[in-house]
Design a protein around this motif. Structure first.
Motif, PDB file in Angstrom:
ATOM      1  N   MET A  81       0.827  -1.207   0.000  1.00  0.00           N
ATOM      2  CA  MET A  81       0.000   0.000   0.000  1.00  0.00           C
ATOM      3  C   MET A  81       0.861   1.257   0.000  1.00  0.00           C
ATOM      4  O   MET A  81       0.600   2.210  -0.719  1.00  0.00           O
ATOM      5  N   CYS A 178      -0.210   9.093   1.358  1.00  0.00           N
ATOM      6  CA  CYS A 178      -0.821   7.943   0.701  1.00  0.00           C
ATOM      7  C   CYS A 178      -0.062   7.757  -0.602  1.00  0.00           C
ATOM      8  O   CYS A 178      -0.145   8.610  -1.496  1.00  0.00           O
ATOM      9  N   LYS A 180      -0.517   5.784  -3.044  1.00  0.00           N
ATOM     10  CA  LYS A 180      -1.377   5.639  -4.220  1.00  0.00           C
ATOM     11  C   LYS A 180      -1.868   7.010  -4.695  1.00  0.00           C
ATOM     12  O   LYS A 180      -1.767   7.357  -5.857  1.00  0.00           O
ATOM     13  N   ARG A 211      -8.128   0.739  -3.377  1.00  0.00           N
ATOM     14  CA  ARG A 211      -7.342   0.216  -2.254  1.00  0.00           C
ATOM     15  C   ARG A 211      -7.536   0.985  -0.949  1.00  0.00           C
ATOM     16  O   ARG A 211      -6.738   0.835  -0.028  1.00  0.00           O
ATOM     17  N   GLN A 214      -7.243  -0.640   2.485  1.00  0.00           N
ATOM     18  CA  GLN A 214      -5.919  -1.046   2.948  1.00  0.00           C
ATOM     19  C   GLN A 214      -5.171   0.081   3.655  1.00  0.00           C
ATOM     20  O   GLN A 214      -4.093  -0.138   4.186  1.00  0.00           O
ATOM     21  N   ASN A 215      -5.749   1.272   3.625  1.00  0.00           N
ATOM     22  CA  ASN A 215      -5.045   2.457   4.113  1.00  0.00           C
ATOM     23  C   ASN A 215      -5.708   3.012   5.363  1.00  0.00           C
ATOM     24  O   ASN A 215      -6.797   3.593   5.289  1.00  0.00           O
TER      25      ASN A 215
END
Length: 234
Positions: A81, A178, A180, A211, A214-215
């Motif tokens: 992640m 983050c 992503k 996702r 997942q964070n």
């Protein structure tokens, strides 16, 4: 379970000073500010183990979309992640799409250079250096594509312009980190910049994050790529 520590999935903590730690995977000892709340530390090399798999993916790709190429990388088993792998992947996706869109580039050599340069940017650079590795990766892409060196003229300027644009976009959305979100923002700036300054049209498409669960630090509605964002599909 939201991903944090690669050993026990517990949240990470960031120390005020470097402390000597032992990698829980390879047992190498080195100084770092990052560990999980249970004391586990994983070095950058172990965190990114398997990342060399992006070479085959990129060399076999014919896509002009950096986003699609990046999403393929993010789906590989080595990619977490968060982590320093994004410092390589953003630039690699851009270099691959640039070549596929008609940019003049020896892709295999460019990817090797991207891997070498991006791997030198440690995890946590976004907070500790004040420069997100995803934004730096976009600038590195431009440096390689334009053939910049510390003694270059226009290409030196172009690489720094893209880095500054990517970092400004990342900073505008705030923290916490983050990888992503920051990667998507860096790609968006790089695609526009490549058209404006390098004369190569990369395929642009909207990113929608899959996702967020997942964070632990996901901004949800505060992120422009959050799948559940109000008006997301308007």
């Amino acid at each position: 379970m939201a991903e944090e520590c690669l050993i026990c999935a517990s949240p990470l903590e960031y120390l005020k000073e470097d402390v000597e730690m032992e990698c829980a995977v390879c047992h190498r000892r080195e100084k770092s500010k990052t560990r999980c709340v249970n004391g586990h530390y994983v070095c950058n090399d172990c965190h990114t183990r398997g990342m060399d798999g992006i070479f085959a993916l990129c060399l076999g790709s014919r896509s002009r979309s950096p986003l699609r190429i990046l999403e393929e990388m993010m789906s590989l088993p080595f990619c977490h992640m968060h982590g320093p792998e994004h410092h390589v992947m953003v630039g690699a996706a851009l270099l691959t799409a640039y070549r596929n869109a008609g940019g003049e580039l020896d892709l295999e050599r460019a990817l090797s250079e991207m891997y070498s340069r991006g791997s030198s940017v440690p995890g946590g650079a976004c907070g500790f250096w004040g420069a997100c590795g995803a934004g730096l990766s976009a600038g590195t892409y431009c440096s390689i594509a334009a053939g910049a060196t510390p003694l270059s003229g226009e290409s030196w300027s172009l690489a720094n312009q893209l880095t500054s644009r990517a970092l400004a976009a990342i900073a505008a959305h705030g923290g916490p980190r983050c990888c992503k979100r920051d990667s998507y923002l860096a790609l968006r700036e790089a695609i526009a910049f490549t058209s404006e300054k390098l004369g190569v049209e990369l395929e642009a498409e909207p990113a929608i994050c899959s996702r967020s669960e997942q964070n632990r630090q996901c901004l949800h509605e505060g992120c422009p790529f959050y799948a559940g964002r109000e008006g997301r599909h308007a």
